[in-house]
Scaffold this motif. Structure first.
Motif, PDB file in Angstrom:
ATOM      1  N   TRP A 132      -2.346   3.615  -3.408  1.00 19.43           N
ATOM      2  CA  TRP A 132      -2.015   2.323  -4.025  1.00 19.43           C
ATOM      3  C   TRP A 132      -2.326   1.217  -3.042  1.00 19.43           C
ATOM      4  O   TRP A 132      -1.967   1.308  -1.868  1.00 19.43           O
ATOM      5  CB  TRP A 132      -0.536   2.304  -4.363  1.00 19.43           C
ATOM      6  N   THR A 133      -2.994   0.172  -3.507  1.00 17.58           N
ATOM      7  CA  THR A 133      -3.192  -1.027  -2.694  1.00 17.58           C
ATOM      8  C   THR A 133      -3.220  -2.249  -3.607  1.00 17.58           C
ATOM      9  O   THR A 133      -4.034  -2.319  -4.527  1.00 17.58           O
ATOM     10  CB  THR A 133      -4.496  -0.962  -1.875  1.00 17.58           C
TER      11      THR A 133
ATOM     12  N   TYR B 291      -1.793   2.262  -9.313  1.00 18.83           N
ATOM     13  CA  TYR B 291      -1.003   3.256  -8.585  1.00 18.83           C
ATOM     14  C   TYR B 291      -1.391   4.652  -9.050  1.00 18.83           C
ATOM     15  O   TYR B 291      -1.529   4.910 -10.247  1.00 18.83           O
ATOM     16  CB  TYR B 291       0.488   3.018  -8.857  1.00 18.83           C
TER      17      TYR B 291
ATOM     18  N   VAL C 234      -8.402   2.961  -5.522  1.00 21.72           N
ATOM     19  CA  VAL C 234      -7.905   3.887  -4.498  1.00 21.72           C
ATOM     20  C   VAL C 234      -8.646   5.215  -4.593  1.00 21.72           C
ATOM     21  O   VAL C 234      -9.592   5.352  -5.366  1.00 21.72           O
ATOM     22  CB  VAL C 234      -6.366   4.036  -4.586  1.00 21.72           C
TER      23      VAL C 234
ATOM     24  N   SER D  31       0.831  -1.204   0.000  1.00 20.94           N
ATOM     25  CA  SER D  31       0.000   0.000   0.000  1.00 20.94           C
ATOM     26  C   SER D  31       0.864   1.251   0.000  1.00 20.94           C
ATOM     27  O   SER D  31       2.037   1.206   0.371  1.00 20.94           O
ATOM     28  CB  SER D  31      -0.946   0.014   1.206  1.00 20.94           C
ATOM     29  N   CYS D  32       0.256   2.349  -0.423  1.00 19.52           N
ATOM     30  CA  CYS D  32       0.860   3.675  -0.317  1.00 19.52           C
ATOM     31  C   CYS D  32      -0.228   4.605   0.192  1.00 19.52           C
ATOM     32  O   CYS D  32      -1.307   4.693  -0.395  1.00 19.52           O
ATOM     33  CB  CYS D  32       1.401   4.152  -1.659  1.00 19.52           C
ATOM     34  N   PHE D  33       0.084   5.319   1.267  1.00 17.78           N
ATOM     35  CA  PHE D  33      -0.899   6.163   1.944  1.00 17.78           C
ATOM     36  C   PHE D  33      -0.286   7.524   2.239  1.00 17.78           C
ATOM     37  O   PHE D  33       0.868   7.622   2.668  1.00 17.78           O
ATOM     38  CB  PHE D  33      -1.325   5.489   3.251  1.00 17.78           C
TER      39      PHE D  33
ATOM     40  N   PRO E 252      -9.602   0.472   0.179  1.00 13.30           N
ATOM     41  CA  PRO E 252      -8.363   0.333   0.946  1.00 13.30           C
ATOM     42  C   PRO E 252      -8.601   0.390   2.461  1.00 13.30           C
ATOM     43  O   PRO E 252      -7.917  -0.306   3.207  1.00 13.30           O
ATOM     44  CB  PRO E 252      -7.524   1.515   0.466  1.00 13.30           C
TER      45      PRO E 252
ATOM     46  N   TRP F 108      -5.493   7.292   0.034  1.00 19.97           N
ATOM     47  CA  TRP F 108      -4.880   6.044  -0.434  1.00 19.97           C
ATOM     48  C   TRP F 108      -4.449   6.213  -1.884  1.00 19.97           C
ATOM     49  O   TRP F 108      -5.249   6.567  -2.739  1.00 19.97           O
ATOM     50  CB  TRP F 108      -5.866   4.878  -0.311  1.00 19.97           C
TER      51      TRP F 108
ATOM     52  N   HIS G  37      -5.264  -5.113  -7.721  1.00 21.59           N
ATOM     53  CA  HIS G  37      -5.336  -3.759  -7.172  1.00 21.59           C
ATOM     54  C   HIS G  37      -6.743  -3.476  -6.647  1.00 21.59           C
ATOM     55  O   HIS G  37      -7.719  -3.922  -7.229  1.00 21.59           O
ATOM     56  CB  HIS G  37      -5.052  -2.714  -8.259  1.00 21.59           C
TER      57      HIS G  37
ATOM     58  N   CYS H 280      -9.689  -2.998   3.449  1.00 22.89           N
ATOM     59  CA  CYS H 280      -8.501  -3.846   3.427  1.00 22.89           C
ATOM     60  C   CYS H 280      -7.683  -3.638   4.698  1.00 22.89           C
ATOM     61  O   CYS H 280      -7.258  -4.606   5.339  1.00 22.89           O
ATOM     62  CB  CYS H 280      -7.663  -3.529   2.186  1.00 22.89           C
ATOM     63  N   ALA H 281      -7.471  -2.377   5.076  1.00 23.06           N
ATOM     64  CA  ALA H 281      -6.697  -2.068   6.284  1.00 23.06           C
ATOM     65  C   ALA H 281      -7.348  -2.670   7.529  1.00 23.06           C
ATOM     66  O   ALA H 281      -6.650  -3.134   8.442  1.00 23.06           O
ATOM     67  CB  ALA H 281      -6.537  -0.566   6.435  1.00 23.06           C
TER      68      ALA H 281
END
Length: 177
Positions: A80-81, A119, A112, A65-67, A153, A78, A109, A156-157
């Motif tokens: 990227w996941t 991404y 997001v 992920s990218c947050f 996301p 968010w 993916h 998902c988290a």
């Protein structure tokens, strides 16, 4: 209060129960340094290279992920996941975040916050202070999180909270002048 005066958001992973860490490296990013423009929304939207190692032997899958905790929203942003990466996957090449077709096995993916399922590069508001982009690899105790590509996301988290056995992070910053 201007956007430059608002308090810095906490690192969201500091608010979760602690888990062991492992090694996360990148040929494109350096922890604590500026994100190259290629990986921003205005400079190419190309996902960075990521490579990880020394995760727990019992790892069954990964989530990437990218947050951005500094986005001017109550919930961050968010970028990227990727869910259900096989435990044998220990690297993503530059640009591999562009499509599910570039991922191995059952990995996929999630959509997001910009609306796409790929991404999305750094895109802080102009003249805001540099935002942090936290790239995280979550080592899981299950082969699949059991969610589908309609999950968010944040959902998902939520599931990650129950299945993460280790986590590695790398934080890059980005600002638009």
């Amino acid at each position: 209060m201007t956007s430059l005066d608002r308090p810095l958001a906490p690192n969201p992973y500091d608010l979760l129960p602690p888990v062991p860490s492992f090694i996360l490296e990148s040929d494109d990013l350096q922890d604590g340094q500026a994100l190259p423009p290629l990986h921003s929304a205005e400079g190419g939207n190309v996902s960075p290279h990521l490579r990880w190692s020394d995760f727990p032997e019992e790892t069954q899958s990964f989530v990437v992920s990218c947050f951005d905790p500094d986005a001017p929203t109550p919930s961050g942003w968010w970028h990227w996941t990727i869910v259900d990466l096989d435990a044998s996957t220990t690297e993503l090449t530059q640009g591999q975040g562009g499509s599910d077709l570039l991922l191995d096995g059952a990995a996929f993916h999630l959509r997001v916050d910009h609306g796409g399922a790929e991404y999305f590069g750094a895109a802080p508001p102009p003249q805001d202070r540099p935002h942090r982009y936290i790239f995280a690899i979550h080592a899981l105790d299950v082969e699949t999180l059991g969610i589908d590509d309609e999950a968010t996301p944040a959902e998902c988290a939520f599931h990650l909270a129950f299945h993460t056995i280790a986590r590695a992070t790398l934080t890059a910053t980005y600002a638009i002048a």
